[in-house]
Each structure stands twice: as C-alpha cells, then as structure tokens.
Scaffold this active site. Sequence first.
Site, PDB file in Angstrom:
ATOM      1  N   LYS A   1      -4.040  -7.435 -12.534  1.00 22.89           N
ATOM      2  CA  LYS A   1      -3.450  -7.283 -11.199  1.00 22.89           C
ATOM      3  C   LYS A   1      -2.358  -6.242 -11.283  1.00 22.89           C
ATOM      4  CE  LYS A   1      -4.008  -9.337  -7.179  1.00 22.89           C
ATOM      5  NZ  LYS A   1      -5.295  -9.957  -6.779  1.00 22.89           N
TER       6      LYS A   1
HETATM    7  N1  GLU Z   1      -7.749  -8.266  -4.600  1.00 17.42           N
HETATM    8  C1  GLU Z   1      -8.981  -8.976  -4.555  1.00 17.42           C
HETATM    9  C2  GLU Z   1      -8.851 -10.301  -5.267  1.00 17.42           C
HETATM   10  O1  GLU Z   1      -7.779 -10.830  -5.384  1.00 17.42           O
HETATM   11  C3  GLU Z   1     -10.147  -8.149  -5.049  1.00 17.42           C
HETATM   12  C4  GLU Z   1     -10.066  -7.685  -6.470  1.00 17.42           C
HETATM   13  C5  GLU Z   1     -11.138  -6.716  -6.858  1.00 17.42           C
HETATM   14  O2  GLU Z   1     -12.032  -6.453  -6.085  1.00 17.42           O
HETATM   15  O3  GLU Z   1     -11.049  -6.201  -7.986  1.00 17.42           O
HETATM   16  O4  GLU Z   1      -9.812 -10.904  -5.657  1.00 17.42           O
END
Ligand code: GLU
Length: 420
Positions: free
Chosen positions: A110
Amino acid sequence: MTQEVAGASSAWQVALQQYDRAADKLNLGPAVREVLRNPKREVTVHFPVQLDDGTIKVFTGYRVWHNVTRGPAKGGIRFHPLTDLQEVRALSMYMTWKCACVKIPYGGAKGGVTCDPKKMSSRELERLTRRFTTELGEMIGPDSDIPAPDVNTNAQVMAWMMDTYSMHRGYSVTGVVTGKPVSIGGSEGRQDATGRGVVYMIQEAAKSIDLDLRGARVAVQGFGNAGEAAARFLGELGARVVAVSDSRGGVFSEDGLDLPLLTRHKQETGSVIGAPRTQALSNDELLETDCEILIPAALEGVITERNAARIKARIIAEAANGPTNPEADDILRRRGTVVIPDILCNAGGVTVSYFEWVQDREEFFWSLDEINARLRRIMVRAYDDVQRTASEHDIDLRLAAYMLAVSRVAEATMTRGIYP
Ligand code: GLU
C-alpha cells in the site's frame, strides 16, 4: 469525523489483532507467524512540490510491502490528510490477505501521501503524483510492485504515474500501474470492479439468509468509487438505497434516493449533502440507519464496540478496508449479523487489476463481458470457500477468510524456505 482519527491511529493494531486471531486458530508455527506479522519493506519519502502560488511545500509519502511471497507487491495509493505509516502498513497487510483470499498471484502493498487533495488543484496533484512516483524510484515496476487507485486517487493519477515511470525508462510501461484509463492500457470494467464485486458478495450473503434484494433497504457510507458503484448496481437489482454519505455528511430518503441525481449533485457541489428531496443525516447516524444492508465504503475504524450493538442491518458488506474492529466483530457475531469481510468483499478491485496487468503483459485485451464473468467466477468461488470454512469451524466469515488467506501465505513461505 472523529472515527477517522481513532481509525487512523489504531489501524495497525486492529490489523495485527485480526491476524493473531487467525494465527491462533491455525496454530501457526512461531517462526512463520513472526515472519507474516512484519512488513517486509517500508519506505518513507519527504519531497518538495511547487504549489500554484509559487510556494514550495514538503509532503511525506509512504510505500509499504507487507509480503511478496506469492507474487509482486500489489495495492493502491491513497491521498489523505490523516494517512500515516501505521495506516499504510495495516492496509498493506490487508492486501496480502485479500490477494491470497481470492487466490490471485500477488503479495500485499500500500502507499499513501499525507495531503488534502480536496484543497489542491489538478496541476498541483499532478506535480505531487509525478514527484512521488519518482521518489519511489526502483521500488515500483511491473515485475516488482504495481500501484492502483485507492481513497482520493483515480485513473488520472494512475495515468500520471504510468507516464512518469515510462519517461524515466524511455519507453511505455503500461503494466506498472493498474486502474489506468482504457486509452493507455487500462481494462474494461476496472472502474466499477470493486462495487460490482461487493454486489456479487451481497447476492451470495443474501441467499444464505434468505433475504430478497428486491425492496431491501441499503445504507452506504462513502460515495466514492466503490460506494457509488455498489449503490448503483444494487439499485439496478431492485434494492432501495435509503441513505448515502460522504466525508462531509449524509442524506436520507425513506422512499429511496435518486442515485443519478445524487451523483450529479456531488459532481457539481463536491458533496451529496443538500441534494434535492433528501433529509440530512450524519455519518454516525447513517451506520445505525434502519436497513437490511449496510455498506461501509469509506475509511477504516468506523464500526467499533461503541456503535456495533446499534447497527440494524442484517448484512454488512465491507467495501472499505478495515471498517470494523475485532470488538465490534464479536458483538455483531452474537447478534447474528453477517459481516462480509473486506479481504473478500472488496477484492473485486484488485481482481480486475490483476486482469488489467495480465492484459498489459500479453498486449491482448478482453471484452467487458469476459471480464465480469471471470470476476464473478473468482469471487463466488472465494465466497463458497470462506462460507464452507466458517460452517466447518463454526466461526464468522472474517476469521474463515483469514484462515484461508493466512494459511496460503504461510504455506508459500514454508515451501520457498528461508533464504539463505
Ligand atoms: N485500492 C484497492 C484495494 O484496496 C485496489 C488495489 C489494487 O487494485 O491493486 O483493494
């Protein structure tokens, strides 16, 4: 929102508690347990950005890899004033479990930049994004770490990241991010994928408790990418969306809200509040609204021991990451509420991100029908696995989802062995 503050500061503790519950239940060996408890890599960068008035402001950003045993690091980037390392660390761990839960070959990561994007111009956000991408340097890449949109970031932000990365390489690297515009290698269906997946999961949960979605009342906290799409798809299935909110507050209508009108109102004014033919309600009130289905689709830490006993919904579908703390989970379980856990419920986003990355690598693109059918197949299979595990062990869906996910990552870790 006061919950935002509480949520942000305790997010990592909550993530660890959730993990520990699964590790206990699985009787995980002490070594692998310790490995999975810690993020592999954490990067903090401080970088200057020139604002439109000519002044220079220094921003702080983060990228955390929790685990990359099953594949490249994967996860979104958020822009938010309360984002800090603890929050990003928690969210990176959620991504590891989410990818393992739906069996897509990624690790968890993240990123975030502490900023208030609502007070910044598009040009300022572009400069911030491009500089942050550059600061992450060698960390990101289509084989190592693939960012995507998250809270307050979108396809345009991904286009800037992809362009910046490509400029440094000297050629176009589409697979470095997912959630891009379709015109530059994005996937059909990615924009709506999180909301679509949430609705697939609600359909499965509704079947399990004999709830008819036609006429079912729905409350949605957060009217961003996930919340808006989930509300729209549920509306199409005949459900009645009675309450919706965003960071500034919410709106209510017993007869059901006019969703296209709300979307237009938010585009024009920046918020759903004050939309015609609605009553005002606060974010706290929204969670306790009389409804069958509650969708927290904003930030973490909003459902706690303070309000869990007052939640009336029969199904809570976690479109947000980390909205419910373990104490609230215990209360909701005793009350018979079905909580579809984030690592399953909102996995549609990263699943179609995976499809996007595969399409970029093959340079061969699929139709929307194909994408939605594959998404449904993957998510419904994951739901069935989680439901079966929950029944076998007489536990809630979260612990079941965690047991499946943690055991898969643990197995991969032990199979690879400890280097050197
Ligand atoms: N931000 C989204 C999540 O928390 C998508 C992450 C992604 O597609 O890599 O799952």
